[in-house]
Design an enzyme around this catalytic site. Sequence first.
Site, PDB file in Angstrom:
ATOM      1  NE  ARG A 169      -3.923  -2.056   0.234  1.00  0.00           N
ATOM      2  CZ  ARG A 169      -3.754  -3.339  -0.088  1.00  0.00           C
ATOM      3  NH1 ARG A 169      -2.627  -3.744  -0.656  1.00  0.00           N
ATOM      4  NH2 ARG A 169      -4.710  -4.209   0.097  1.00  0.00           N
ATOM      5  CB  SER A 246      -8.729  -1.550   4.153  1.00  0.00           C
ATOM      6  OG  SER A 246      -9.092  -2.787   3.613  1.00  0.00           O
ATOM      7  CD  GLU A 350      -5.855   1.089   1.994  1.00  0.00           C
ATOM      8  OE1 GLU A 350      -5.721  -0.015   2.541  1.00  0.00           O
ATOM      9  OE2 GLU A 350      -6.586   1.263   0.999  1.00  0.00           O
TER      10      GLU A 350
HETATM   11  C1  LIG Z   1     -15.405  -0.612  -1.522  1.00  0.00           C
HETATM   12  C2  LIG Z   1     -13.937  -0.329  -1.703  1.00  0.00           C
HETATM   13  C3  LIG Z   1     -13.025  -1.381  -1.821  1.00  0.00           C
HETATM   14  C4  LIG Z   1     -11.664  -1.132  -1.983  1.00  0.00           C
HETATM   15  N1  LIG Z   1     -10.803  -2.183  -2.102  1.00  0.00           N
HETATM   16  C5  LIG Z   1      -9.485  -1.983  -2.276  1.00  0.00           C
HETATM   17  C6  LIG Z   1      -8.581  -3.080  -2.394  1.00  0.00           C
HETATM   18  O1  LIG Z   1      -8.972  -4.240  -2.360  1.00  0.00           O
HETATM   19  N2  LIG Z   1      -7.274  -2.805  -2.564  1.00  0.00           N
HETATM   20  C7  LIG Z   1      -6.784  -1.536  -2.627  1.00  0.00           C
HETATM   21  O2  LIG Z   1      -5.578  -1.373  -2.784  1.00  0.00           O
HETATM   22  N3  LIG Z   1      -7.621  -0.472  -2.537  1.00  0.00           N
HETATM   23  C8  LIG Z   1      -8.937  -0.660  -2.359  1.00  0.00           C
HETATM   24  N4  LIG Z   1      -9.795   0.406  -2.224  1.00  0.00           N
HETATM   25  C9  LIG Z   1      -9.254   1.777  -2.266  1.00  0.00           C
HETATM   26  C10 LIG Z   1      -9.344   2.447  -3.673  1.00  0.00           C
HETATM   27  O3  LIG Z   1     -10.325   1.870  -4.464  1.00  0.00           O
HETATM   28  C11 LIG Z   1      -8.017   2.427  -4.407  1.00  0.00           C
HETATM   29  O4  LIG Z   1      -7.016   3.019  -3.631  1.00  0.00           O
HETATM   30  C12 LIG Z   1      -8.102   3.170  -5.753  1.00  0.00           C
HETATM   31  O5  LIG Z   1      -6.894   3.013  -6.455  1.00  0.00           O
HETATM   32  C13 LIG Z   1      -8.402   4.653  -5.615  1.00  0.00           C
HETATM   33  O6  LIG Z   1      -8.699   5.141  -6.906  1.00  0.00           O
HETATM   34  P1  LIG Z   1      -9.505   6.476  -7.137  1.00  0.00           P
HETATM   35  O7  LIG Z   1      -9.429   6.797  -8.584  1.00  0.00           O
HETATM   36  O8  LIG Z   1     -10.842   6.372  -6.546  1.00  0.00           O
HETATM   37  O9  LIG Z   1      -8.606   7.511  -6.342  1.00  0.00           O
HETATM   38  P2  LIG Z   1      -9.061   8.685  -5.379  1.00  0.00           P
HETATM   39  O10 LIG Z   1      -9.704   8.114  -4.182  1.00  0.00           O
HETATM   40  O11 LIG Z   1      -9.797   9.742  -6.102  1.00  0.00           O
HETATM   41  O12 LIG Z   1      -7.637   9.234  -4.975  1.00  0.00           O
HETATM   42  C14 LIG Z   1      -6.757   8.461  -4.196  1.00  0.00           C
HETATM   43  C15 LIG Z   1      -5.415   9.200  -4.164  1.00  0.00           C
HETATM   44  O13 LIG Z   1      -4.854   9.162  -5.464  1.00  0.00           O
HETATM   45  C16 LIG Z   1      -4.691  10.498  -5.975  1.00  0.00           C
HETATM   46  N5  LIG Z   1      -4.989  10.430  -7.399  1.00  0.00           N
HETATM   47  C17 LIG Z   1      -6.151  10.080  -8.001  1.00  0.00           C
HETATM   48  N6  LIG Z   1      -5.996  10.088  -9.347  1.00  0.00           N
HETATM   49  C18 LIG Z   1      -4.717  10.469  -9.573  1.00  0.00           C
HETATM   50  C19 LIG Z   1      -3.938  10.692 -10.748  1.00  0.00           C
HETATM   51  N7  LIG Z   1      -4.406  10.526 -11.989  1.00  0.00           N
HETATM   52  N8  LIG Z   1      -2.650  11.097 -10.590  1.00  0.00           N
HETATM   53  C20 LIG Z   1      -2.116  11.271  -9.349  1.00  0.00           C
HETATM   54  N9  LIG Z   1      -2.799  11.104  -8.221  1.00  0.00           N
HETATM   55  C21 LIG Z   1      -4.067  10.687  -8.341  1.00  0.00           C
HETATM   56  C22 LIG Z   1      -5.647  11.368  -5.181  1.00  0.00           C
HETATM   57  O14 LIG Z   1      -5.194  12.685  -5.090  1.00  0.00           O
HETATM   58  C23 LIG Z   1      -5.575  10.687  -3.818  1.00  0.00           C
HETATM   59  O15 LIG Z   1      -4.431  11.118  -3.162  1.00  0.00           O
HETATM   60  C24 LIG Z   1     -11.176   0.204  -2.045  1.00  0.00           C
HETATM   61  C25 LIG Z   1     -12.094   1.260  -1.931  1.00  0.00           C
HETATM   62  C26 LIG Z   1     -13.451   1.003  -1.750  1.00  0.00           C
HETATM   63  C27 LIG Z   1     -14.417   2.139  -1.633  1.00  0.00           C
END
Ligand SMILES: Cc1cc2nc3c(=O)[nH]c(=O)nc-3n(C[C@H](O)[C@H](O)[C@H](O)COP(=O)(O)OP(=O)(O)OC[C@H]3O[C@@H](n4cnc5c(N)ncnc54)[C@H](O)[C@@H]3O)c2cc1C
Length: 365
Positions: A169, A246, A350
């Site tokens: 992570r 998480s 996280e």
């Molecule tokens: C129901 C659920 C289940 C999940 N399960 C998992 C799992 O099994 N494993 C896991 O690792 N994660 C999990 N996550 C967390 C999440 O889905 C991941 O971390 C995912 O990669 C976040 O993507 P996002 O586009 O929604 O990012 P956001 O939540 O919008 O952003 C996350 C971070 O990334 C940055 N960011 C977003 N896009 C960019 C970009 N293009 N360039 C630079 N920075 C950027 C944002 O500024 C922020 O700091 C889960 C979340 C939920 C709600």
Amino acid sequence: MAPSFPVAEHVALASLTTLGLGGPARYLATPSTQNELLACLEWGDKHQLERWILGGGSNVVIADEGLPGLVIQWVAKERHVVQETEAFVDVQVEGGHNWDELVAWSVENNLAGVECLSGIPGSVGAAPIQNIGAYGQELCETFVKATVLDLETYTTSEWDAQRCDFGYRHSALKPSAGRRFLVLDVTLRFTRNGEPAVRYGELQRTLEASDKPISLALVRDTVICLRRRKGMVFDPNDPNSRSAGSFFTNPILSLEEVEGVRERLADVLAEGLSMPVYPVGEGQQKLAAAWLIERAGLTKGTRWGNVGISDVHALALVNRGGGTTQELLSAAKQIQKQVQERTGVLLQPEPVFLAKRSVSLDDFS
Ligand SMILES: Cc1cc2nc3c(=O)[nH]c(=O)nc-3n(C[C@H](O)[C@H](O)[C@H](O)COP(=O)(O)OP(=O)(O)OC[C@H]3O[C@@H](n4cnc5c(N)ncnc54)[C@H](O)[C@@H]3O)c2cc1C
């Protein structure tokens, strides 16, 4: 003159997050080309606006007061095969592409490498930020490089896996996540006709119990099914999925520290309960944060006002409707405190906090 990129003013951000929390953005820009993105950055500079990056909103906790500047959501979604051999296929995917749609596409095309990462919400651009992982697989296993725009210097560079310094992570992009580095695209190397990665006990057992031949598609379906039971597939109709996944990472401790936890929990261990421990290299072990939370007396379904622990997963904090970020972070602090008092382990959050000032759980009591 109207800006030459899509931008809206006073945009409610809560509806753009899976938690459904956070105040408005002063401006939300949604560039889909590099020209639009550069125009957006210049416009932000001209108006002296602070900047934040938002993806699919599934791993962020946004301040109740909102973000009083420019929130940039890079929405470019193109996907190209850039190199292929008999053994592998390299695919370059723009940051705004939906992550799970990429996984579905790879599985349909019999390309192995990310099948266990099925059902993770969010965008491709955010995937390297915390080296997404699930069911025994991590992004870093297929990652080749990312094209990254530095929002301080406006220079673009290619980050390979070494520069990303991936860990559990973690990546080198995470400490400044949301503020400095924007991931324009990611290149992944898939294995053609590769075997699915079946390494995780629960996945292995579930697959063995089915009579079907193990394929990438079966692994994808099984992972999604297992995730759904734990509220880990985001679904507006599933109140237990209104989370950031998480909320705490699984702690990685030295062997002496793990022994210390065992001593503190000697009473429950004496009753025959065994502590889940995973080896993670020389002299270190990973503990299950969900298990520690439950040992601290915080059961699934525990509530604090409008927020609480998911009914089906002790590691997910959920907005039950009408919650606030303040409530959520106070609950998180309470969990952190109770787990530390009972087990000696300080759990680390996280998700990324997006706020005007830097935020840590120590700000909440
Ligand atoms: C129901 C659920 C289940 C999940 N399960 C998992 C799992 O099994 N494993 C896991 O690792 N994660 C999990 N996550 C967390 C999440 O889905 C991941 O971390 C995912 O990669 C976040 O993507 P996002 O586009 O929604 O990012 P956001 O939540 O919008 O952003 C996350 C971070 O990334 C940055 N960011 C977003 N896009 C960019 C970009 N293009 N360039 C630079 N920075 C950027 C944002 O500024 C922020 O700091 C889960 C979340 C939920 C709600």
